[in-house]
Motif scaffolding. Structure first.
Motif, PDB file in Angstrom:
ATOM      1  N   ALA A  15       0.822  -1.207   0.000  1.00 17.71           N
ATOM      2  CA  ALA A  15       0.000   0.000   0.000  1.00 17.71           C
ATOM      3  C   ALA A  15       0.858   1.258   0.000  1.00 17.71           C
ATOM      4  O   ALA A  15       1.686   1.452   0.895  1.00 17.71           O
ATOM      5  CB  ALA A  15      -0.931   0.000   1.207  1.00 17.71           C
ATOM      6  N   GLY A  16       0.672   2.102  -1.015  1.00 22.34           N
ATOM      7  CA  GLY A  16       1.399   3.362  -1.088  1.00 22.34           C
ATOM      8  C   GLY A  16       2.852   3.250  -1.454  1.00 22.34           C
ATOM      9  O   GLY A  16       3.547   4.255  -1.559  1.00 22.34           O
ATOM     10  N   ALA A  17       3.335   2.027  -1.651  1.00 20.68           N
ATOM     11  CA  ALA A  17       4.753   1.836  -1.953  1.00 20.68           C
ATOM     12  C   ALA A  17       5.044   2.222  -3.401  1.00 20.68           C
ATOM     13  O   ALA A  17       4.182   2.071  -4.276  1.00 20.68           O
ATOM     14  CB  ALA A  17       5.150   0.377  -1.727  1.00 20.68           C
ATOM     15  N   PRO A  18       6.245   2.735  -3.673  1.00 14.69           N
ATOM     16  CA  PRO A  18       6.595   3.035  -5.065  1.00 14.69           C
ATOM     17  C   PRO A  18       6.538   1.769  -5.915  1.00 14.69           C
ATOM     18  O   PRO A  18       6.834   0.661  -5.452  1.00 14.69           O
ATOM     19  CB  PRO A  18       8.034   3.563  -4.958  1.00 14.69           C
ATOM     20  N   ASP A  54      -2.554   3.047  -3.753  1.00 11.24           N
ATOM     21  CA  ASP A  54      -2.588   3.536  -2.376  1.00 11.24           C
ATOM     22  C   ASP A  54      -3.353   2.603  -1.438  1.00 11.24           C
ATOM     23  O   ASP A  54      -3.038   2.538  -0.245  1.00 11.24           O
ATOM     24  CB  ASP A  54      -3.216   4.931  -2.337  1.00 11.24           C
ATOM     25  N   HIS A  55      -4.348   1.896  -1.972  1.00 11.43           N
ATOM     26  CA  HIS A  55      -5.201   1.036  -1.131  1.00 11.43           C
ATOM     27  C   HIS A  55      -5.455  -0.293  -1.843  1.00 11.43           C
ATOM     28  O   HIS A  55      -6.595  -0.611  -2.206  1.00 11.43           O
ATOM     29  CB  HIS A  55      -6.526   1.734  -0.816  1.00 11.43           C
ATOM     30  N   PRO A  56      -4.442  -1.111  -2.034  1.00 11.49           N
ATOM     31  CA  PRO A  56      -4.613  -2.332  -2.825  1.00 11.49           C
ATOM     32  C   PRO A  56      -5.553  -3.362  -2.206  1.00 11.49           C
ATOM     33  O   PRO A  56      -6.175  -4.144  -2.917  1.00 11.49           O
ATOM     34  CB  PRO A  56      -3.186  -2.891  -2.930  1.00 11.49           C
ATOM     35  N   SER A  57      -5.682  -3.366  -0.891  1.00 16.88           N
ATOM     36  CA  SER A  57      -6.477  -4.406  -0.242  1.00 16.88           C
ATOM     37  C   SER A  57      -7.948  -4.331  -0.608  1.00 16.88           C
ATOM     38  O   SER A  57      -8.663  -5.333  -0.512  1.00 16.88           O
ATOM     39  CB  SER A  57      -6.331  -4.324   1.284  1.00 16.88           C
ATOM     40  N   ILE A  58      -8.430  -3.156  -1.059  1.00 16.09           N
ATOM     41  CA  ILE A  58      -9.852  -3.038  -1.367  1.00 16.09           C
ATOM     42  C   ILE A  58     -10.239  -3.883  -2.571  1.00 16.09           C
ATOM     43  O   ILE A  58     -11.414  -4.220  -2.742  1.00 16.09           O
ATOM     44  CB  ILE A  58     -10.257  -1.573  -1.615  1.00 16.09           C
ATOM     45  N   PHE A  60      -7.456  -6.267  -4.276  1.00  4.90           N
ATOM     46  CA  PHE A  60      -6.550  -7.401  -4.432  1.00  4.90           C
ATOM     47  C   PHE A  60      -6.411  -8.253  -3.177  1.00  4.90           C
ATOM     48  O   PHE A  60      -5.864  -9.360  -3.250  1.00  4.90           O
ATOM     49  CB  PHE A  60      -5.163  -6.907  -4.859  1.00  4.90           C
ATOM     50  N   GLY A  61      -6.858  -7.731  -2.022  1.00  2.95           N
ATOM     51  CA  GLY A  61      -6.622  -8.471  -0.788  1.00  2.95           C
ATOM     52  C   GLY A  61      -5.130  -8.603  -0.548  1.00  2.95           C
ATOM     53  O   GLY A  61      -4.397  -7.619  -0.543  1.00  2.95           O
ATOM     54  N   ASP A  62      -4.683  -9.825  -0.368  1.00  2.00           N
ATOM     55  CA  ASP A  62      -3.252 -10.055  -0.143  1.00  2.00           C
ATOM     56  C   ASP A  62      -2.563 -10.620  -1.386  1.00  2.00           C
ATOM     57  O   ASP A  62      -1.469 -11.175  -1.299  1.00  2.00           O
ATOM     58  CB  ASP A  62      -3.043 -10.994   1.050  1.00  2.00           C
ATOM     59  N   ARG A  63      -3.188 -10.438  -2.561  1.00  2.15           N
ATOM     60  CA  ARG A  63      -2.622 -10.973  -3.808  1.00  2.15           C
ATOM     61  C   ARG A  63      -1.566 -10.021  -4.360  1.00  2.15           C
ATOM     62  O   ARG A  63      -1.705  -9.429  -5.418  1.00  2.15           O
ATOM     63  CB  ARG A  63      -3.712 -11.206  -4.838  1.00  2.15           C
ATOM     64  N   LEU A  64      -0.495  -9.856  -3.609  1.00  2.00           N
ATOM     65  CA  LEU A  64       0.605  -8.999  -4.027  1.00  2.00           C
ATOM     66  C   LEU A  64       1.854  -9.848  -4.240  1.00  2.00           C
ATOM     67  O   LEU A  64       2.023 -10.871  -3.583  1.00  2.00           O
ATOM     68  CB  LEU A  64       0.863  -7.924  -2.973  1.00  2.00           C
ATOM     69  N   PRO A  65       2.749  -9.451  -5.135  1.00  2.00           N
ATOM     70  CA  PRO A  65       2.692  -8.229  -5.939  1.00  2.00           C
ATOM     71  C   PRO A  65       1.606  -8.292  -7.017  1.00  2.00           C
ATOM     72  O   PRO A  65       1.283  -9.366  -7.526  1.00  2.00           O
ATOM     73  CB  PRO A  65       4.082  -8.142  -6.561  1.00  2.00           C
ATOM     74  N   ALA A  66       1.049  -7.115  -7.338  1.00  2.00           N
ATOM     75  CA  ALA A  66      -0.007  -7.002  -8.333  1.00  2.00           C
ATOM     76  C   ALA A  66       0.501  -6.213  -9.531  1.00  2.00           C
ATOM     77  O   ALA A  66       1.409  -5.386  -9.421  1.00  2.00           O
ATOM     78  CB  ALA A  66      -1.221  -6.295  -7.736  1.00  2.00           C
ATOM     79  N   LEU A  98      -9.132  -6.157 -14.963  1.00  2.00           N
ATOM     80  CA  LEU A  98      -8.603  -5.832 -13.642  1.00  2.00           C
ATOM     81  C   LEU A  98      -8.572  -7.063 -12.740  1.00  2.00           C
ATOM     82  O   LEU A  98      -9.570  -7.757 -12.567  1.00  2.00           O
ATOM     83  CB  LEU A  98      -9.463  -4.744 -12.996  1.00  2.00           C
ATOM     84  N   GLY A  99      -7.401  -7.334 -12.173  1.00  2.00           N
ATOM     85  CA  GLY A  99      -7.235  -8.474 -11.280  1.00  2.00           C
ATOM     86  C   GLY A  99      -6.690  -9.713 -11.959  1.00  2.00           C
ATOM     87  O   GLY A  99      -6.221 -10.628 -11.284  1.00  2.00           O
ATOM     88  N   LYS A 100      -6.733  -9.763 -13.304  1.00  2.00           N
ATOM     89  CA  LYS A 100      -6.127 -10.863 -14.051  1.00  2.00           C
ATOM     90  C   LYS A 100      -4.800 -10.341 -14.590  1.00  2.00           C
ATOM     91  O   LYS A 100      -4.737  -9.697 -15.637  1.00  2.00           O
ATOM     92  CB  LYS A 100      -7.058 -11.329 -15.172  1.00  2.00           C
ATOM     93  N   TYR A 101      -3.740 -10.641 -13.853  1.00  2.00           N
ATOM     94  CA  TYR A 101      -2.475  -9.943 -14.046  1.00  2.00           C
ATOM     95  C   TYR A 101      -1.853 -10.150 -15.422  1.00  2.00           C
ATOM     96  O   TYR A 101      -1.157  -9.272 -15.933  1.00  2.00           O
ATOM     97  CB  TYR A 101      -1.490 -10.339 -12.951  1.00  2.00           C
ATOM     98  N   ASP A 102      -2.081 -11.286 -16.059  1.00  2.00           N
ATOM     99  CA  ASP A 102      -1.525 -11.495 -17.389  1.00  2.00           C
ATOM    100  C   ASP A 102      -2.121 -10.540 -18.419  1.00  2.00           C
ATOM    101  O   ASP A 102      -1.529 -10.316 -19.470  1.00  2.00           O
ATOM    102  CB  ASP A 102      -1.762 -12.935 -17.853  1.00  2.00           C
TER     103      ASP A 102
END
Length: 366
Positions: A15-18, A54-58, A60-66, A98-102
């Protein structure tokens, strides 16, 4: 016929990370028969990108890196065995899912179904084409899909090009990316009166795109101003709020409740606000108050994921016809503000978009 085994991607790690540029391995390199692999040449930046950064959890949840990015242009790198409408090397524009990273566009390569890819005409640059899909699809789904207005589309044979004839539409935020496309689609749908608002600097552009009246948002921003611009002799079909703040949603409701002639408005058939955000509670309450004969107003929030199956009845013909309209000059893309650097330019572009641009689209060139 596949994506490369590895390529560079701009990754969201927290969240908020470069944004971090790393090598990425696709979830699946091989293509399905109906898919194409696209080598990115440009990707547009939209407000949803920095909001999710800034707010990925809304979402992606914990599906990081995104991998973010849903608005892009490129060239066909490879195609599946059943694809006949595109060839390797074709210039194209498309929307990531959105959410399908490929399928995302903040990377050097992406995959998507060939049916939701448009050919970029020779008179349109990749940087221009990159800003068409997300905002254009939002405009189209809001107008032509049942989740929004449900109007017959201009590409329909059953009179879609005259579906708005004899009617008016109000577009809040005409100079926004979505607003520019709503104005143009409203023109192509034959609306007799298109009323919008923007800063005075954008009035000439919006009239050229099809607006009948452009109100100065600094001095003509009351419901009464819009009602006067619509007039008493024509039915107001709907309001498309391309800004989506609580204030603009309430304004949209008030316009519909004060206008002389409005589609719907009874307890059984509410008037309609199409909005680029979820309905605001205050605006919903305002639209539900029927005291004193006030009209009932419904607010429909639009999440326009064109590649999703439920939107294909709009998204597939959208790409065919918008490509033709772009070539003919009947549909004008947003003006791009170009950031160089490919995946290495994503972070700078996100900062620029978050700080605010007016009447233009921030686009990263690969």
């Amino acid at each position: 016929m596949s994506l490369p085994q590895t390529f560079q991607a701009a990754l969201l790690t927290g969240a908020g990370a470069p944004i971090e540029v790393r090598d990425r391995t696709p979830e699946r390199a091989g293509l399905e028969p109906q898919e194409v692999a696209i080598k990115m040449t440009a990707t547009a930046i939209n407000p949803v990108d920095w909001k999710l950064r800034d707010h990925p959890s809304i979402f992606f949840g914990d599906r990081l890196p995104a991998v973010l990015g849903t608005d892009a242009a490129g060239t066909i790198h490879a195609k599946g065995s059943s694809v006949t409408n595109l060839e390797v090397g074709d210039r194209v524009f498309f929307q990531g899912h959105l959410g399908k990273y490929d399928t995302s566009s903040f990377q050097e390569y992406a995959r998507t179904d060939a049916a939701v890819v448009g050919r970029t005409p020779r008179n349109i640059s990749d940087e221009q084409a990159a800003g068409v899909s997300l905002a254009g699809m939002t405009a189209a789904i809001g107008l032509y899909h049942s989740v929004g207005r449900g109007l017959a589309a201009p590409w329909d044979d059953n009179g879609g090009s005259q579906a708005g004839n004899g009617k008016a539409i109000v577009v809040l935020g005409g100079s926004a990316s979505v607003g520019q496309y709503v104005v143009q689609l409203a023109r192509l749908s034959g609306y007799s009166r298109i009323v919008t608002n923007a800063s005075a600097a954008h009035a000439t552009l919006l009239r050229r795109l099809g607006a009948s009246t452009v109100l100065d948002r600094k001095t003509q921003n009351s419901a009464g101003d819009f009602v006067q611009a619509v007039g008493e002799d024509i039915e107001l079909d709907c309001v498309y709020d391309t800004i989506g703040t609580p204030e603009t949603q309430c304004l949209a409701v008030e316009i519909l409740q004060k206008a002389r002639k409005v589609r719907g408005g009874s307890a059984g058939a509410p008037s309609l606000v199409v909005c680029t955000h979820n309905a605001d509670d205050k605006a919903v309450r305002q639209g539900s108050k029927l005291e004193g004969g006030a009209r009932k107003v419904e607010i429909k929030g639009i999440l326009a994921v064109g590649p999703a199956p439920e939107y294909r009845n709009v998204s597939e013909p959208f790409y065919v016809h918008v490509a033709r309209w772009l070539e003919a000059g009947e549909f004008v893309p947003n003006s791009p503000v170009v950031v160089e650097g490919g995946v290495h330019g994503i972070e700078e572009a996100l900062r620029m978009q978050k700080a605010g641009v007016s009447g233009a689209k921030v686009v990263v060139k690969f």
